[in-house]
Design a protein around this motif. Sequence first.
Motif, PDB file in Angstrom:
ATOM      1  N   LYS A 149       1.054  -1.127  -0.022  1.00  0.00           N
ATOM      2  CA  LYS A 149      -0.516  -0.279   0.162  1.00  0.00           C
ATOM      3  C   LYS A 149       0.974   0.806   0.133  1.00  0.00           C
ATOM      4  CE  LYS A 149      -3.406   1.906   2.708  1.00  0.00           C
ATOM      5  NZ  LYS A 149      -4.779   2.719   4.008  1.00  0.00           N
ATOM      6  N   VAL A 150       0.927   2.370  -0.543  1.00  0.00           N
ATOM      7  CA  VAL A 150       1.535   3.531  -1.172  1.00  0.00           C
ATOM      8  C   VAL A 150       0.160   4.508  -0.382  1.00  0.00           C
ATOM      9  CG1 VAL A 150       2.666   5.022  -2.071  1.00  0.00           C
ATOM     10  CG2 VAL A 150       2.574   2.567  -2.979  1.00  0.00           C
ATOM     11  N   ASP A 151       0.642   5.424   0.555  1.00  0.00           N
ATOM     12  CA  ASP A 151       0.382   6.876   1.104  1.00  0.00           C
ATOM     13  C   ASP A 151       0.957   7.593   0.779  1.00  0.00           C
ATOM     14  OD1 ASP A 151      -1.847   8.355   2.150  1.00  0.00           O
ATOM     15  OD2 ASP A 151      -1.244   7.389   4.107  1.00  0.00           O
ATOM     16  N   ASP A 152       0.596   9.428   1.092  1.00  0.00           N
ATOM     17  CA  ASP A 152       1.245   9.867   0.499  1.00  0.00           C
ATOM     18  C   ASP A 152       2.845  10.050   1.108  1.00  0.00           C
ATOM     19  OD1 ASP A 152       0.055  10.822  -1.285  1.00  0.00           O
ATOM     20  OD2 ASP A 152      -1.444  12.496   0.307  1.00  0.00           O
ATOM     21  N   VAL A 153       3.340   9.679   2.614  1.00  0.00           N
ATOM     22  CA  VAL A 153       4.103  10.191   4.028  1.00  0.00           C
ATOM     23  C   VAL A 153       4.192   8.159   4.008  1.00  0.00           C
ATOM     24  CG1 VAL A 153       5.062  10.847   5.610  1.00  0.00           C
ATOM     25  CG2 VAL A 153       3.056  12.106   4.926  1.00  0.00           C
ATOM     26  N   TYR A 154       3.114   7.544   3.986  1.00  0.00           N
ATOM     27  CA  TYR A 154       4.078   6.076   4.149  1.00  0.00           C
ATOM     28  C   TYR A 154       3.457   4.959   3.013  1.00  0.00           C
ATOM     29  CZ  TYR A 154       2.924   7.990   8.971  1.00  0.00           C
ATOM     30  OH  TYR A 154       3.206   8.956  10.449  1.00  0.00           O
ATOM     31  N   VAL A 155       4.500   3.881   3.378  1.00  0.00           N
ATOM     32  CA  VAL A 155       4.972   2.403   2.554  1.00  0.00           C
ATOM     33  C   VAL A 155       4.544   2.157   3.260  1.00  0.00           C
ATOM     34  CG1 VAL A 155       5.844   1.255   0.840  1.00  0.00           C
ATOM     35  CG2 VAL A 155       6.047   3.620   0.670  1.00  0.00           C
ATOM     36  N   GLU A 156       2.917   0.834   3.092  1.00  0.00           N
ATOM     37  CA  GLU A 156       3.062  -0.794   3.934  1.00  0.00           C
ATOM     38  C   GLU A 156       4.096  -1.840   3.036  1.00  0.00           C
ATOM     39  OE1 GLU A 156      -0.701  -3.279   5.303  1.00  0.00           O
ATOM     40  OE2 GLU A 156      -0.902  -0.996   5.359  1.00  0.00           O
ATOM     41  N   LEU A 157       4.965  -2.229   3.656  1.00  0.00           N
ATOM     42  CA  LEU A 157       5.898  -3.015   3.060  1.00  0.00           C
ATOM     43  C   LEU A 157       5.239  -4.821   3.589  1.00  0.00           C
ATOM     44  CD1 LEU A 157       9.201  -1.664   3.348  1.00  0.00           C
ATOM     45  CD2 LEU A 157       7.600  -1.864   1.837  1.00  0.00           C
ATOM     46  N   ASP A 158       5.086  -5.496   2.724  1.00  0.00           N
ATOM     47  CA  ASP A 158       4.848  -6.813   3.439  1.00  0.00           C
ATOM     48  C   ASP A 158       6.489  -7.447   3.079  1.00  0.00           C
ATOM     49  OD1 ASP A 158       4.184 -10.030   3.515  1.00  0.00           O
ATOM     50  OD2 ASP A 158       3.936 -10.096   1.806  1.00  0.00           O
ATOM     51  N   LEU A 159       6.660  -7.768   4.093  1.00  0.00           N
ATOM     52  CA  LEU A 159       8.493  -8.443   4.283  1.00  0.00           C
ATOM     53  C   LEU A 159       8.638 -10.238   4.327  1.00  0.00           C
ATOM     54  CD1 LEU A 159       9.348  -6.465   7.353  1.00  0.00           C
ATOM     55  CD2 LEU A 159      10.027  -6.022   4.884  1.00  0.00           C
ATOM     56  N   GLY A 160       7.340 -10.978   4.667  1.00  0.00           N
ATOM     57  CA  GLY A 160       7.139 -12.489   4.654  1.00  0.00           C
ATOM     58  C   GLY A 160       5.826 -12.744   5.147  1.00  0.00           C
ATOM     59  N   PRO A 161       5.686 -14.159   5.644  1.00  0.00           N
ATOM     60  CA  PRO A 161       4.279 -14.602   5.512  1.00  0.00           C
ATOM     61  C   PRO A 161       3.950 -13.728   6.782  1.00  0.00           C
ATOM     62  CG  PRO A 161       5.805 -15.771   4.814  1.00  0.00           C
ATOM     63  CD  PRO A 161       6.251 -15.187   5.022  1.00  0.00           C
TER      64      PRO A 161
END
Length: 110
Positions: A74-86
């Motif tokens: 997910k991408v926001d103006d300030v933040y990014v949500e990252l999937d690092l693993g299961p």
Amino acid sequence: MTIDLLAAAAGAGAPSGAAFWLNIVPIVGMIAIFWFLIIAPQMKKQKEHQAKIAGVKKGDQVVTAGGLVGKVVKVDDVYVELDLGPNVRVKAIKATLGDIIPPAGKPAND
């Protein structure tokens, strides 16, 4: 006699116009060298990095400044949500992204 010494000291302390410019030229030259060799290339790199980070989209694989590798969910103006693993998702500030990893081709031995 003391008046002559004071007059001589006052005349010696005031630099002439040519001497002033000869003292300033090396300083200006050093500033120009620092600008063209250090400051300008660094500013160019910073602008390129900001443009690259601004173009992050869902599905990109990125590396954070801390060394974590993850896929953007997910991408926001300030933040990014990252999937690092299961079952591991983290929220990171966009500015802390170090690089975007280009998609790899097909493995050679697969």
